[in-house]
Every structure is written in C-alpha cells, then in structure tokens.
Design a protein around this motif. Structure first.
Motif, PDB file in Angstrom:
ATOM      1  N   UNK A 234      -8.307 102.750  39.099  1.00 41.68           N
ATOM      2  CA  UNK A 234      -6.889 102.402  39.082  1.00 41.68           C
ATOM      3  C   UNK A 234      -6.574 101.588  37.832  1.00 41.68           C
ATOM      4  N   UNK A 235      -5.370 101.773  37.314  1.00 41.17           N
ATOM      5  CA  UNK A 235      -4.972 101.044  36.124  1.00 41.17           C
ATOM      6  C   UNK A 235      -3.469 101.046  35.957  1.00 41.17           C
ATOM      7  N   UNK A 236      -3.028 100.631  34.783  1.00 40.79           N
ATOM      8  CA  UNK A 236      -1.611 100.593  34.433  1.00 40.79           C
ATOM      9  C   UNK A 236      -1.413 101.420  33.175  1.00 40.79           C
ATOM     10  N   UNK A 237      -0.327 102.158  33.111  1.00 40.72           N
ATOM     11  CA  UNK A 237       0.007 102.917  31.898  1.00 40.72           C
ATOM     12  C   UNK A 237       1.453 102.643  31.518  1.00 40.72           C
ATOM     13  N   UNK A 285      -3.757  93.024  32.344  1.00 44.09           N
ATOM     14  CA  UNK A 285      -3.628  94.452  32.600  1.00 44.09           C
ATOM     15  C   UNK A 285      -3.272  95.208  31.321  1.00 44.09           C
ATOM     16  N   UNK A 286      -2.413  94.622  30.502  1.00 47.51           N
ATOM     17  CA  UNK A 286      -2.063  95.262  29.227  1.00 47.51           C
ATOM     18  C   UNK A 286      -3.281  95.414  28.328  1.00 47.51           C
ATOM     19  N   UNK A 287      -4.185  94.444  28.401  1.00 47.73           N
ATOM     20  CA  UNK A 287      -5.375  94.504  27.566  1.00 47.73           C
ATOM     21  C   UNK A 287      -6.433  95.457  28.073  1.00 47.73           C
ATOM     22  N   UNK A 288      -6.418  95.741  29.365  1.00 48.01           N
ATOM     23  CA  UNK A 288      -7.458  96.586  29.955  1.00 48.01           C
ATOM     24  C   UNK A 288      -7.115  98.068  29.943  1.00 48.01           C
ATOM     25  N   UNK A 289      -5.845  98.400  29.953  1.00 48.85           N
ATOM     26  CA  UNK A 289      -5.436  99.753  30.318  1.00 48.85           C
ATOM     27  C   UNK A 289      -4.602 100.433  29.228  1.00 48.85           C
ATOM     28  N   UNK A 308     -18.059 103.992  31.954  1.00 46.21           N
ATOM     29  CA  UNK A 308     -18.255 103.906  33.393  1.00 46.21           C
ATOM     30  C   UNK A 308     -18.735 105.193  34.036  1.00 46.21           C
ATOM     31  N   UNK A 309     -18.510 106.328  33.384  1.00 44.50           N
ATOM     32  CA  UNK A 309     -18.799 107.615  33.999  1.00 44.50           C
ATOM     33  C   UNK A 309     -17.693 108.107  34.909  1.00 44.50           C
ATOM     34  N   UNK A 310     -16.598 107.355  35.009  1.00 46.65           N
ATOM     35  CA  UNK A 310     -15.468 107.741  35.861  1.00 46.65           C
ATOM     36  C   UNK A 310     -14.561 108.701  35.093  1.00 46.65           C
ATOM     37  N   UNK A 311     -14.150 109.778  35.754  1.00 48.18           N
ATOM     38  CA  UNK A 311     -13.301 110.773  35.092  1.00 48.18           C
ATOM     39  C   UNK A 311     -11.968 110.977  35.807  1.00 48.18           C
ATOM     40  N   UNK A 312     -11.682 110.153  36.810  1.00 48.59           N
ATOM     41  CA  UNK A 312     -10.411 110.268  37.532  1.00 48.59           C
ATOM     42  C   UNK A 312      -9.676 108.935  37.451  1.00 48.59           C
ATOM     43  N   UNK A 313      -8.382 109.006  37.183  1.00 46.48           N
ATOM     44  CA  UNK A 313      -7.587 107.796  36.979  1.00 46.48           C
ATOM     45  C   UNK A 313      -6.311 107.838  37.819  1.00 46.48           C
ATOM     46  N   UNK A 314      -5.950 106.685  38.368  1.00 49.26           N
ATOM     47  CA  UNK A 314      -4.683 106.504  39.071  1.00 49.26           C
ATOM     48  C   UNK A 314      -3.944 105.383  38.354  1.00 49.26           C
ATOM     49  N   UNK A 315      -2.884 105.732  37.628  1.00 53.11           N
ATOM     50  CA  UNK A 315      -2.250 104.806  36.703  1.00 53.11           C
ATOM     51  C   UNK A 315      -0.856 104.411  37.182  1.00 53.11           C
ATOM     52  N   UNK A 316      -0.662 103.102  37.383  1.00 49.40           N
ATOM     53  CA  UNK A 316       0.640 102.566  37.756  1.00 49.40           C
ATOM     54  C   UNK A 316       1.615 102.772  36.600  1.00 49.40           C
ATOM     55  N   UNK A 317       2.679 103.510  36.867  1.00 48.25           N
ATOM     56  CA  UNK A 317       3.619 103.855  35.795  1.00 48.25           C
ATOM     57  C   UNK A 317       4.997 103.259  36.016  1.00 48.25           C
ATOM     58  N   UNK A 318       5.185 102.495  37.077  1.00 51.62           N
ATOM     59  CA  UNK A 318       6.501 101.941  37.398  1.00 51.62           C
ATOM     60  C   UNK A 318       6.629 100.485  36.972  1.00 51.62           C
ATOM     61  N   UNK A 319       5.795 100.047  36.032  1.00 53.92           N
ATOM     62  CA  UNK A 319       5.767  98.640  35.648  1.00 53.92           C
ATOM     63  C   UNK A 319       7.041  98.131  35.008  1.00 53.92           C
TER      64      UNK A 319
END
Length: 342
Positions: A234-237, A285-289, A308-319
């Motif tokens: 999970x992250x922010x975009x 969050x701005x620095x991580x994502x 990380x080896x992770x290939x799936x992302x869920x990105x918060x876009x309503x910031x």
C-alpha cells in the motif's frame, strides 16, 4: 507489475459522508477507465478517517459497475464480523463477478467497534487466528463445523460453494494485512499473501517479505508458490508535472483529514495511544511513495519492487480531497505511469 487504487472514502474537513463515498465510487470507475489492475477498499467504523463501514458491500456495488478491474477489500476487519457471514459474502462476490473479487482481512485495532458489535476485546487480542482459519475452511470445504473458543456450531453445508465458478479460480483470493512478526508468521503458515501498510518503507517491507518466506517454507509450502506469492504494497500516489506541486497538493490537504480522522478513534478499554503528527506523516508518505511527475513515480514503484520483490501496489489517490483532482490523478497514474513500468 500490477498497480491498483487504494480507496479509503476519506472525509476531508468540510465534506459530508455522501461526498466522500461518491468520490470513492468515482475513483474506482476512473481506475478501470485508466487501465489500472485493481481497486482496494478500506473499512472503518464511526470515524471520518474513512466512511465506508462495509468494504464487501461497496465491493459488490463496484463489481456491478465495472467489467474488468479486480476489486478487493483492504481490509474486512475479522474481529467485528462472523467469519461464516464474511465467507458467504466473499463466495457470492467471487461467483457472480467471474472471479474478480479479492478478500483482504485484518485484525483491526482495539477500537470501540468491539464494544458496539459485541465481539469484545478478546476477539482482537486472541481470536484472529480462530476467525481466519474458520473463514478459510468455509472458502475451501463443502461442509463446515466449528468447536473453537469463540465459534461453535454443528456441521452445515457451504452454500454457495466458491469452487463452482466455471472456467475460473476455485475460490476468492485471500490476503492478510500484516503489521507485526506474529501476523507475518500467521499469514505465511497458511500460505496467504500479505498486504503491507503505506507507513512502511522499502527496507521494512523487504524484511517482512523475507520473514514471510522463511515461515512459509518451514510450514511446507512449495518453493515456487512461496517465490510467487502476490503480496500487495500500500502507498500514496500523486501525479503532477513536478515533485514540488505534488507534495504541496498533499501537504495542503492530507494533514487536516489525518488529524480529524485519527483523533476520532476511541479505544474500547481506554488505553492511551500515540498519535502521529499529521504534517510529519504526510511528508513521510511523500518521501516513500510515487509523489511527483510520471517518471519519478515509475522509478519509485520499480525501486520498491526491486528491493522487496513485491509486484502489486494499492495506491491512495484521493489525497487531494477533491473529486476532479482525484479523477485526474487516477487517469495520469494509468495513462502516464503504467506505460513506463511495462
């Protein structure tokens, strides 16, 4: 690499519940139009941090509104629901959507929800493994009974059975939100992929993936399955023409939402809890994502995947808190960032 939208239905200061929910629905519709892979729906009770109280209910609406995109819960909170009821809903959505539903589950927090729904603090502190195992048996077996500390009932048939989907997976994907070594081990022993929070950096997520793999292998899961586990980060975009504009957009809007949303959480037993500083958390969050122009966003996603080896992302876009800006953000994520990753 698969990129999806993480939808909180966040209520920003000055907004009503209906406005937040309308933006959530439009975010999902925009995600499908933009070519994103998935949309992940959060669930909260009694707080403006997120005004969707039932992720599976909103998932049902969105599965009916869309044709291609995968819809998942991130997460359905197991201590406040009966696992069989949630399993029935998951099977129903899996079958009627043609296999487009993913069930993310989590332990939640020690909130007043446990009092309101009558499940009690023990269901949060001790009962998650029992609930998870009952849910999994419901999704995998044809008949189920229970003799646990919290759930006990005679054998009953599973109706509808999720393995009766024609030309599709046998049952809905199940993902576990993990925030501690104990939850990582719980998911790994059952061979379930993890949902990792947006507050975690790449190093912490890489450590959790490595721990998951060691526990999964020790539990006897096949190396190929362990290596190919579909963990979700999970992250922010926020996609803008410059990094400064993207960060300014979030720093102006998110702290007000975070403060009122996090302040509203009430613990069931009166325990004290540490509160994040809303501005510092937004800046973290701005620095991580992926916050900035398309190339920077693509580079950050690619770097996280490599580390990380992770290939799936869920990105918060309503910031931004704004409907039009959110739709444009989702559009740019799909049309300008995804092509750089593929």
């Amino acid at each position: 690499m698969r990129v999806g939208a993480f939808v909180l239905a966040a209520q920003f200061p000055g907004q009503g519940h209906g406005e937040a929910l309308h933006r959530a629905v439009r975010s999902a519709e925009a995600a499908e139009a933009a070519g994103l892979d998935s949309v992940w729906l959060a669930e909260h009770h009694f707080v403006p941090y997120g005004v969707c109280p039932s992720a599976v209910t909103l998932a049902a609406l969105l599965l009916g509104r869309t044709e291609r995109i995968r819809v998942g819960t991130a997460v359905s909170v197991l201590p406040t629901v009966h696992p069989v009821a949630l399993g029935e809903q998951a099977a129903l959505l899996h079958l009627t959507s043609g296999g487009r539903f993913s069930l993310g589950v989590g332990r939640g927090g020690p909130w007043v929800d446990l009092e309101v729904f009558g499940s009690g603090l023990a269901s949060y502190e001790k009962g998650f493994p029992e609930s998870l195992d009952l849910l999994l048996r419901w999704l995998r077996d044809s008949r189920v009974s229970a003799e646990g500390d919290r759930f006990a009932f005679r054998e009953v048939p599973v109706v509808p059975r999720p393995d009766e989907l024609l030309d599709g997976p046998e049952g809905p994907e199940v993902i576990v939100a993990c925030t501690s070594p104990a939850s990582v081990r719980l998911a790994a022993e059952r061979g379930l992929p993890m949902l990792l929070g947006m507050h975690c950096g790449d190093e912490e997520k890489a450590d959790m993936v490595a721990l998951w793999r060691s526990h999964a292998l020790a539990a006897g899961h096949a190396p190929d399955a362990v290596a190919g586990a579909g963990h979700v980060s999970a992250g922010v975009a926020q996609i803008e023409d410059s990094r400064a504009v993207a960060e300014e957009t979030l720093v102006k809007a998110m702290p007000g939402w975070l403060k009122q949303g996090l302040d509203a959480h009430v613990t069931v037993d009166g325990r004290t809890r540490a509160m994040r500083d809303p501005v510092a958390y937004t800046e973290l969050l701005c620095g991580l994502h992926p916050v900035g122009p398309p190339q920077l966003a693509a580079d950050r996603l690619a770097a996280t995947s490599e580390r990380t080896g992770i290939t799936r992302f869920a990105l918060l876009s309503e910031g931004s808190g704004d409907l039009a800006a959110t739709e444009e953000n989702v559009r740019r994520l799909g049309t300008e960032v995804l092509p750089l990753l593929r």
